[in-house]
Design an enzyme around this catalytic site. Structure first.
Site, PDB file in Angstrom:
ATOM      1  N   GLN A 186      -4.761  -5.364   6.603  1.00  0.00           N
ATOM      2  CA  GLN A 186      -5.674  -6.317   5.972  1.00  0.00           C
ATOM      3  C   GLN A 186      -5.631  -7.688   6.631  1.00  0.00           C
ATOM      4  O   GLN A 186      -6.316  -8.608   6.191  1.00  0.00           O
ATOM      5  CB  GLN A 186      -5.350  -6.461   4.475  1.00  0.00           C
ATOM      6  CG  GLN A 186      -5.448  -5.174   3.680  1.00  0.00           C
ATOM      7  CD  GLN A 186      -6.874  -4.659   3.544  1.00  0.00           C
ATOM      8  OE1 GLN A 186      -7.844  -5.384   3.806  1.00  0.00           O
ATOM      9  NE2 GLN A 186      -7.023  -3.404   3.160  1.00  0.00           N
ATOM     10  N   HIS A 209       0.860  -1.190   0.000  1.00  0.00           N
ATOM     11  CA  HIS A 209       0.000   0.000   0.000  1.00  0.00           C
ATOM     12  C   HIS A 209       0.898   1.243   0.000  1.00  0.00           C
ATOM     13  O   HIS A 209       2.021   1.193   0.506  1.00  0.00           O
ATOM     14  CB  HIS A 209      -0.850  -0.049   1.275  1.00  0.00           C
ATOM     15  CG  HIS A 209      -1.918   1.002   1.336  1.00  0.00           C
ATOM     16  ND1 HIS A 209      -1.670   2.285   1.725  1.00  0.00           N
ATOM     17  CD2 HIS A 209      -3.245   0.955   1.058  1.00  0.00           C
ATOM     18  CE1 HIS A 209      -2.792   2.981   1.699  1.00  0.00           C
ATOM     19  NE2 HIS A 209      -3.769   2.189   1.297  1.00  0.00           N
ATOM     20  N   LYS A 226     -11.023  -0.756   9.770  1.00  0.00           N
ATOM     21  CA  LYS A 226     -11.098  -1.934   8.907  1.00  0.00           C
ATOM     22  C   LYS A 226     -11.476  -3.179   9.700  1.00  0.00           C
ATOM     23  O   LYS A 226     -11.486  -4.288   9.170  1.00  0.00           O
ATOM     24  CB  LYS A 226      -9.758  -2.155   8.200  1.00  0.00           C
ATOM     25  CG  LYS A 226      -9.419  -1.078   7.164  1.00  0.00           C
ATOM     26  CD  LYS A 226      -8.190  -1.457   6.396  1.00  0.00           C
ATOM     27  CE  LYS A 226      -7.528  -0.299   5.691  1.00  0.00           C
ATOM     28  NZ  LYS A 226      -8.271   0.236   4.555  1.00  0.00           N
ATOM     29  N   CYS A 252      -4.520   2.086  -4.156  1.00  0.00           N
ATOM     30  CA  CYS A 252      -3.348   2.702  -3.526  1.00  0.00           C
ATOM     31  C   CYS A 252      -2.082   1.879  -3.699  1.00  0.00           C
ATOM     32  O   CYS A 252      -1.105   2.074  -2.990  1.00  0.00           O
ATOM     33  CB  CYS A 252      -3.576   2.993  -2.049  1.00  0.00           C
ATOM     34  SG  CYS A 252      -4.801   4.253  -1.782  1.00  0.00           S
ATOM     35  N   ASP A 268       2.675  -4.423   8.143  1.00  0.00           N
ATOM     36  CA  ASP A 268       1.428  -3.683   7.996  1.00  0.00           C
ATOM     37  C   ASP A 268       0.288  -4.695   8.144  1.00  0.00           C
ATOM     38  O   ASP A 268       0.094  -5.549   7.277  1.00  0.00           O
ATOM     39  CB  ASP A 268       1.410  -3.015   6.615  1.00  0.00           C
ATOM     40  CG  ASP A 268       0.071  -2.368   6.291  1.00  0.00           C
ATOM     41  OD1 ASP A 268      -0.835  -2.386   7.151  1.00  0.00           O
ATOM     42  OD2 ASP A 268      -0.079  -1.854   5.164  1.00  0.00           O
TER      43      ASP A 268
END
Lengths: 139, 399
Positions: free
Chosen positions: B193, B114, B216, B354, B190
């Site tokens: 997700q 991202h 999220k 992104c 990260d």
């Protein structure tokens, strides 16, 4: 505008756009136009001669609205000088902003007269004209 | 699963929300927890000596413990609240890496990260001469072999999404974590997700820094988490200075910061947001992250089986086991597809998500992305399939 006529104009210009394909010619000015939504991405090339737009061509990945608007814009602008191009730009923007505008002047660009109902697509309709804004002072 | 817990589906039963990779809907309990704070005990945190202020402290700090449990960590002070995963990664890069890397040091990322895990590194590279290198992808995937090949004595950081946001592939984080540990490499993950969709254990995975966002994972917008190992966070220079993070200061310029984690949370925090995150974690743990993951994988299998039969649908991540589908209608621009689906109240994301440089790898600039969550159903997929089957009429709808 009749919805069927509108759709046909947009579809024709999307599927068979005028000026599609960039030219290997250094006398053209190339402008990249990135939509704020960060999806549409068009390169538009202008050839200017004696204060008039002699030719325009384009390529890139864009939605049906942006692509068709580019095609119709090209048809409208070729042969125009600065004042004429500015009038088209001003009236087109006025239409998208739901202000008074010269309907006759815009001809097929009237196909976007209801785009204001979809604010996210207004940017798409404006996209090719962003490039005109950038070169108009060179006319 | 649990669809009845979400007010939005009562308000709009025809809504088919398939854009959970972007943000998720909020269960009523989460919204209620935020409203409760604003209507029953609004006060600042860490300040007051009155009852409702103490209640705020308990609630706010209580969420730190919940996050700790969620990611199977041992210490609450290793959990810092931020405004989101982007802010967390920026703190890691500009508060820590900037002072611990030197010119010529290498950072390994991939082209499918991202923007928030690429741009800070590129900026730091320009500023101080570190080198950003891209791990080559194998059929869009990160393999431990390719990571190993890229590691050399100059490699100081590996920074990766655990699960990517375009194709939804899961990286071999445990193996990479081990590799990092053995080679003294900082491992930044990260989790935007992954944390909302699966069990994660930062200890077992040898993660040095982890970033993720509340919105999220059923929580509110504007809140995120930065996890970092204590000895690293101790050396993270606060990128934001002000109230709540200093112990003392004087006009001579002597400043002493508070201990962790307050030092890294300057200003009045997003208290309502953090409380909402706590409620979202309670909810997720009650449903069970493994159950959620299983449900999403099952939905994807069901969808792929049906979508494959539609001749003009191109799917880019068929074989990746997760809850994400990247697809296009052949010869149709992704945004037009999204506008078409919206006509039937189906929300999908179109674009490059992104991940603007991934196109250099998958040769497709823009896709439509479906990303499932616990409340999605097979009936919704049936409707999607029905609509895509009749997509020869797309321009009648879109134009």
């Amino acid at each position: 505008m009749d919805p069927n006529v509108r759709r046909q104009i947009l579809l024709d210009n999307y599927q068979h756009p005028t000026g599609h394909g960039l030219k290997e010619d250094s006398s053209y000015i190339k402008i990249n136009t990135n939509n704020e939504s960060c999806i549409d991405n068009l390169d538009i090339m202008y050839k200017i001669k004696d204060g008039r737009i002699e030719d325009i061509c384009f390529d890139g990945e864009a939605c049906a609205i942006s692509t068709s608007a580019t095609s119709i814009m090209i048809q409208k602008l070729i042969g125009k000088n600065k004042e004429e191009a500015q009038r088209i730009l001003d009236n087109y923007e006025a239409m998208l902003d739901e202000r008074e505008y010269d309907k006759e002047l815009l001809e097929e660009l009237n196909a976007y007269d209801e785009i204001y109902k979809q604010p996210n697509r207004k940017k798409c309709a404006l996209l090719p004209f962003e490039s005109l804004r950038k070169i108009i002072n060179k006319l | 699963m649990n669809r009845e817990d979400f007010e939005i589906f009562k308000q709009d039963p025809s809504l088919i929300y398939f854009d959970n990779g972007a943000t998720t809907q909020k269960p009523k309990v989460v919204v209620d927890s935020i409203v409760d704070y604003y209507t029953k005990y609004t006060a600042n945190a860490h300040r007051g000596d009155y009852d409702i202020s103490l209640k705020v402290d308990m609630a706010y700090e209580g969420v730190r413990d919940k996050v700790k449990e969620l990611i199977h960590n041992k210490k609450s002070k290793e959990i810092v609240f931020t405004s989101g995963a982007t802010a967390s990664i920026n703190m890691i890069v500009f508060g820590f890496m900037k002072y611990h890397l030197t010119s010529g040091d290498e950072v390994l990322i991939t082209k499918s990260e991202h923007a928030s895990n690429i741009l800070p590194w590129i900026d730091l590279a320009k500023e101080m001469g570190i080198i950003v290198r891209y791990i080559p992808l194998e059929n869009h995937l990160v393999t431990i072999e390719n990571v190993e090949k890229m590691v050399n004595e100059r490699t100081k950081v590996i920074s990766l999404a655990q699960v990517t946001n375009v194709l939804g592939d899961e990286r071999p984080i445990e193996k990479i974590g081990k590799l990092c540990k053995e080679n003294g490499i900082y491992f930044v993950v990260d989790g935007s997700q992954s944390v909302p969709h699966m069990e994660i254990d930062v200890q077992k995975l040898n993660i040095d820094f982890l970033a993720f966002s509340a919105h999220k994972m059923l929580g509110p917008t504007g809140v995120g988490v930065l996890y970092g190992r204590e000895e690293l966070l101790e050396n993270l220079k606060p990128t934001s200075l002000g109230g709540g993070m200093n112990a003392t200061f004087d006009s001579e310029g002597r400043i002493e910061y508070k201990s962790l984690p307050s030092r890294l949370e300057a200003g009045t925090p997003n208290i309502a947001g953090v409380i909402g995150l706590g409620s979202a974690i309670d909810y997720l743990l009650k449903v069970g992250l493994n159950n959620i993951h299983r449900h999403e994988v099952e939905l994807k299998k069901y969808a792929i089986q049906k979508l494959e039969k539609i001749p003009n649908i191109v799917i880019y991540n068929k074989d990746i086991e997760n809850g994400m589908i990247a697809f296009n209608i052949d010869k149709v621009f992704s945004q037009d597809t999204a506008v078409y689906l919206n006509h039937y109240h189906i929300c999908v994301r179109a674009g490059n998500h992104c991940a603007k440089i991934l196109k250099e790898d998958i040769q497709v600039k823009n896709t439509c992305r479906i990303s499932f969550y616990l409340y999605n159903t097979k009936e919704e997929i049936d409707e999607l399939v029905r609509v895509l089957e009749q997509s020869e009429d797309i321009f009648k709808i879109v134009l």
